[in-house]
Design a protein around this motif. Structure first.
Motif, PDB file in Angstrom:
ATOM      1  N   ASN A   1       0.791  -1.233   0.000  1.00 14.98           N
ATOM      2  CA  ASN A   1       0.000   0.000   0.000  1.00 14.98           C
ATOM      3  C   ASN A   1       0.820   1.279   0.000  1.00 14.98           C
ATOM      4  OD1 ASN A   1      -2.431  -1.430   0.069  1.00 14.98           O
ATOM      5  ND2 ASN A   1      -2.331  -1.603   2.291  1.00 14.98           N
ATOM      6  N   THR A   2       2.126   1.168   0.175  1.00 19.59           N
ATOM      7  CA  THR A   2       2.950   2.366   0.263  1.00 19.59           C
ATOM      8  C   THR A   2       4.184   2.266  -0.616  1.00 19.59           C
ATOM      9  OG1 THR A   2       4.153   1.489   2.164  1.00 19.59           O
ATOM     10  CG2 THR A   2       2.237   2.875   2.636  1.00 19.59           C
ATOM     11  N   GLU A   3       4.754   3.431  -0.857  1.00 20.76           N
ATOM     12  CA  GLU A   3       5.984   3.518  -1.649  1.00 20.76           C
ATOM     13  C   GLU A   3       6.865   4.582  -1.005  1.00 20.76           C
ATOM     14  OE1 GLU A   3       6.500   5.271  -5.945  1.00 20.76           O
ATOM     15  OE2 GLU A   3       5.604   3.274  -6.022  1.00 20.76           O
ATOM     16  N   TRP A   4       8.148   4.335  -0.957  1.00 21.51           N
ATOM     17  CA  TRP A   4       9.107   5.267  -0.376  1.00 21.51           C
ATOM     18  C   TRP A   4      10.256   5.432  -1.353  1.00 21.51           C
ATOM     19  CZ3 TRP A   4      14.183   3.941   0.975  1.00 21.51           C
ATOM     20  CH2 TRP A   4      14.901   4.936   1.657  1.00 21.51           C
ATOM     21  N   GLU A   5      10.612   6.676  -1.645  1.00 20.50           N
ATOM     22  CA  GLU A   5      11.754   6.972  -2.511  1.00 20.50           C
ATOM     23  C   GLU A   5      12.674   7.936  -1.794  1.00 20.50           C
ATOM     24  OE1 GLU A   5      11.502   7.702  -6.868  1.00 20.50           O
ATOM     25  OE2 GLU A   5       9.363   7.796  -6.403  1.00 20.50           O
ATOM     26  N   ALA A   6      13.950   7.816  -2.047  1.00 21.45           N
ATOM     27  CA  ALA A   6      14.919   8.759  -1.503  1.00 21.45           C
ATOM     28  C   ALA A   6      16.047   8.937  -2.508  1.00 21.45           C
ATOM     29  CB  ALA A   6      15.473   8.264  -0.174  1.00 21.45           C
ATOM     30  N   THR A   7      16.453  10.176  -2.669  1.00 23.15           N
ATOM     31  CA  THR A   7      17.574  10.504  -3.543  1.00 23.15           C
ATOM     32  C   THR A   7      18.570  11.312  -2.730  1.00 23.15           C
ATOM     33  OG1 THR A   7      16.112  10.568  -5.462  1.00 23.15           O
ATOM     34  CG2 THR A   7      18.268  11.603  -5.700  1.00 23.15           C
ATOM     35  N   TYR A   8      19.829  10.934  -2.813  1.00 22.34           N
ATOM     36  CA  TYR A   8      20.911  11.615  -2.104  1.00 22.34           C
ATOM     37  C   TYR A   8      21.927  12.076  -3.138  1.00 22.34           C
ATOM     38  CZ  TYR A   8      18.985   9.188   1.937  1.00 22.34           C
ATOM     39  OH  TYR A   8      18.149   8.719   2.912  1.00 22.34           O
ATOM     40  N   ILE A   9      22.341  13.338  -3.054  1.00 18.19           N
ATOM     41  CA  ILE A   9      23.357  13.863  -3.972  1.00 18.19           C
ATOM     42  C   ILE A   9      24.566  14.280  -3.142  1.00 18.19           C
ATOM     43  CG2 ILE A   9      23.936  15.599  -5.698  1.00 18.19           C
ATOM     44  CD1 ILE A   9      20.954  15.615  -6.437  1.00 18.19           C
ATOM     45  N   TRP A  10      25.680  13.644  -3.437  1.00 20.58           N
ATOM     46  CA  TRP A  10      26.938  13.857  -2.718  1.00 20.58           C
ATOM     47  C   TRP A  10      27.908  14.582  -3.639  1.00 20.58           C
ATOM     48  CZ3 TRP A  10      26.849  11.934   2.207  1.00 20.58           C
ATOM     49  CH2 TRP A  10      25.868  10.979   2.497  1.00 20.58           C
ATOM     50  N   GLN A  11      28.687  15.526  -3.084  1.00 22.32           N
ATOM     51  CA  GLN A  11      29.712  16.208  -3.868  1.00 22.32           C
ATOM     52  C   GLN A  11      31.066  15.986  -3.209  1.00 22.32           C
ATOM     53  OE1 GLN A  11      29.588  20.557  -4.272  1.00 22.32           O
ATOM     54  NE2 GLN A  11      29.980  20.189  -6.435  1.00 22.32           N
ATOM     55  N   PHE A  12      32.062  15.740  -4.044  1.00 20.10           N
ATOM     56  CA  PHE A  12      33.410  15.513  -3.540  1.00 20.10           C
ATOM     57  C   PHE A  12      34.052  16.864  -3.238  1.00 20.10           C
ATOM     58  CE2 PHE A  12      37.926  14.190  -4.001  1.00 20.10           C
ATOM     59  CZ  PHE A  12      37.919  13.208  -3.027  1.00 20.10           C
ATOM     60  N   GLN A  13      34.282  17.150  -1.940  1.00 14.86           N
ATOM     61  CA  GLN A  13      34.870  18.410  -1.494  1.00 14.86           C
ATOM     62  C   GLN A  13      35.893  18.113  -0.408  1.00 14.86           C
ATOM     63  OE1 GLN A  13      31.552  20.432   0.252  1.00 14.86           O
ATOM     64  NE2 GLN A  13      30.644  20.986  -1.705  1.00 14.86           N
ATOM     65  N   ASP A  14      37.052  18.696  -0.511  1.00 18.52           N
ATOM     66  CA  ASP A  14      38.081  18.541   0.524  1.00 18.52           C
ATOM     67  C   ASP A  14      38.356  17.073   0.840  1.00 18.52           C
ATOM     68  OD1 ASP A  14      38.173  21.365   0.767  1.00 18.52           O
ATOM     69  OD2 ASP A  14      36.482  21.303   2.170  1.00 18.52           O
ATOM     70  N   GLN A  15      38.457  16.261  -0.184  1.00 13.44           N
ATOM     71  CA  GLN A  15      38.772  14.837  -0.062  1.00 13.44           C
ATOM     72  C   GLN A  15      37.679  14.023   0.634  1.00 13.44           C
ATOM     73  OE1 GLN A  15      41.528  13.678  -1.704  1.00 13.44           O
ATOM     74  NE2 GLN A  15      41.651  15.802  -2.353  1.00 13.44           N
ATOM     75  N   VAL A  16      36.442  14.570   0.689  1.00 13.80           N
ATOM     76  CA  VAL A  16      35.329  13.902   1.361  1.00 13.80           C
ATOM     77  C   VAL A  16      34.076  14.081   0.505  1.00 13.80           C
ATOM     78  CG1 VAL A  16      33.884  13.921   3.440  1.00 13.80           C
ATOM     79  CG2 VAL A  16      36.312  14.407   3.631  1.00 13.80           C
ATOM     80  N   PHE A  17      33.204  13.060   0.483  1.00 16.46           N
ATOM     81  CA  PHE A  17      31.903  13.204  -0.162  1.00 16.46           C
ATOM     82  C   PHE A  17      30.925  13.789   0.852  1.00 16.46           C
ATOM     83  CE2 PHE A  17      33.583  10.170  -3.227  1.00 16.46           C
ATOM     84  CZ  PHE A  17      33.136  10.731  -4.406  1.00 16.46           C
TER      85      PHE A  17
END
Length: 133
Positions: A42-58
């Protein structure tokens, strides 16, 4: 190489559904987009994550979660922008075609710094009270 063994849920983790990882895209601007989709009867769940590489870290720069109740049509959409420090929430009913969703904006009181190394898994990170991504 950076590795996180808990961020990407696998089959059987967090429910009985199939593997929730829908896709992963590496963009030329040094961002990675990770998209999850969980469907239940009966349900749906979506998630989107956007990571950027900055200072040697995402670092997490944007995220979006969508919860949809297919039985009743209720839909909740939350968009996080950690660059501007704003959260956009949208609540509505997809079956009520003429009604617009209720949209609110929240300004974060302090910067949120989430890295791929520090997040454990989807919906585990509390940004502010009542808002998890």
């Amino acid at each position: 190489a950076l590795q996180n063994n808990t961020f990407v849920l696998r089959r059987g983790e967090g429910g009985m559904g199939k593997d929730p990882l829908k896709d992963l895209t590496v963009h030329p601007d040094q961002t990675i987009e990770v998209h999850f989709l969980r469907t239940f009867p009966n349900t749906e769940w979506e998630a989107t994550y956007i990571w950027q590489f900055q200072d040697q870290v995402f670092r997490l720069i944007r995220a979006e979660t969508v919860e949809y109740d297919r039985m009743h049509g209720d839909k909740r959409n939350i968009q996080y922008d950690f660059v501007t420090g704003k959260i956009r929430t949208s609540y509505g009913n997809a079956l009520a075609r003429r009604r617009r969703p209720n949209i609110t904006w929240i300004k974060l009181k302090r910067p949120v710094d989430i890295t791929l190394k520090t997040i454990s898994h989807p919906l585990s990170q509390e940004v502010i009270d009542g808002f998890r991504l």
